[in-house]
Design a protein around this motif. Sequence first.
Motif, PDB file in Angstrom:
ATOM      1  N   ARG A   1      -3.414 -11.029   1.989  1.00 29.15           N
ATOM      2  CA  ARG A   1      -2.125 -10.115   1.889  1.00 29.15           C
ATOM      3  C   ARG A   1      -1.126 -10.947   1.247  1.00 29.15           C
ATOM      4  O   ARG A   1       0.099 -10.790   1.762  1.00 29.15           O
ATOM      5  N   LEU A   2      -1.271 -11.552   0.026  1.00 27.33           N
ATOM      6  CA  LEU A   2      -0.074 -12.319  -0.640  1.00 27.33           C
ATOM      7  C   LEU A   2       0.453 -11.275  -1.590  1.00 27.33           C
ATOM      8  O   LEU A   2      -0.279 -10.312  -2.041  1.00 27.33           O
ATOM      9  N   GLY A   3       1.590 -11.520  -1.784  1.00 30.90           N
ATOM     10  CA  GLY A   3       2.393 -10.905  -2.978  1.00 30.90           C
ATOM     11  C   GLY A   3       2.426  -9.324  -2.653  1.00 30.90           C
ATOM     12  O   GLY A   3       2.606  -8.889  -1.448  1.00 30.90           O
ATOM     13  N   ILE A   4       1.977  -8.579  -3.612  1.00 30.52           N
ATOM     14  CA  ILE A   4       1.923  -7.319  -3.709  1.00 30.52           C
ATOM     15  C   ILE A   4       0.993  -6.660  -2.639  1.00 30.52           C
ATOM     16  O   ILE A   4       1.256  -5.494  -2.015  1.00 30.52           O
ATOM     17  N   TRP A   5      -0.077  -7.542  -2.475  1.00 25.92           N
ATOM     18  CA  TRP A   5      -0.944  -7.069  -1.436  1.00 25.92           C
ATOM     19  C   TRP A   5      -0.582  -7.202  -0.014  1.00 25.92           C
ATOM     20  O   TRP A   5      -1.375  -6.502   1.040  1.00 25.92           O
ATOM     21  N   GLY A   6       0.650  -7.731   0.358  1.00 22.32           N
ATOM     22  CA  GLY A   6       1.229  -7.633   1.562  1.00 22.32           C
ATOM     23  C   GLY A   6       1.847  -6.384   1.960  1.00 22.32           C
ATOM     24  O   GLY A   6       2.151  -6.271   3.366  1.00 22.32           O
ATOM     25  N   GLY A   7       1.967  -5.177   1.235  1.00 26.31           N
ATOM     26  CA  GLY A   7       2.763  -4.149   1.576  1.00 26.31           C
ATOM     27  C   GLY A   7       1.921  -2.917   0.715  1.00 26.31           C
ATOM     28  O   GLY A   7       0.699  -2.957   0.329  1.00 26.31           O
ATOM     29  N   LYS A   8       2.713  -2.015   0.234  1.00 27.66           N
ATOM     30  CA  LYS A   8       2.378  -1.040  -0.645  1.00 27.66           C
ATOM     31  C   LYS A   8       3.049  -1.292  -1.930  1.00 27.66           C
ATOM     32  O   LYS A   8       4.282  -1.714  -1.847  1.00 27.66           O
ATOM     33  N   PHE A   9       2.164  -0.819  -3.004  1.00 28.18           N
ATOM     34  CA  PHE A   9       2.899  -0.676  -4.236  1.00 28.18           C
ATOM     35  C   PHE A   9       1.925   0.144  -5.253  1.00 28.18           C
ATOM     36  O   PHE A   9       0.726   0.721  -4.888  1.00 28.18           O
TER      37      PHE A   9
END
Length: 160
Positions: free
Chosen positions: A140-148
């Motif tokens: 869940r690093l960078g953009i993978w830690g949330g929504k994009f």
Amino acid sequence: MIKAIVSALTLTLIPAIASADNITGRASVVDGDTIEINGVRIRFEGIDAPESRQLCENAGGKRYRCGQVSAKALDTFLSQSRPTTCTATGKSYDRIVGHCVRSDGEDISAWMVRNGHAIDWPKYSNARYAKDQAEAQSARLGIWGGKFEMPCIARGARCD
């Protein structure tokens, strides 16, 4: 007028630059998937990074400028091992497309994807960075830690 002349000259020079084996020098970051070396813009082959104006959400739902975060991470990463060397693999619009490494040999695209600052773009990478992306997603690093939103969609382009 001057911009048109510079653009015309750039387009004239790109074939000569693209045929060169390597472009080496101190890289200036344009965004998370594009740098400039000695006045030549180079887009990283096989990846796509959030657009400079793009907003993403972190794990807590707070919006942030993920494109700026991506560009800043790239700038910091490149500053740790200079110069940057890119091997031209083609052209796209007014830029060279290439595979780039730092002076220590680290693959810049792989690092960007592995750290969640860019995505593997299988259409252009033949899934070369799929393992790096899986690592970033799992952690869940960078953009993978949330929504994009996929960068190509944020740009208003097709992703296929």
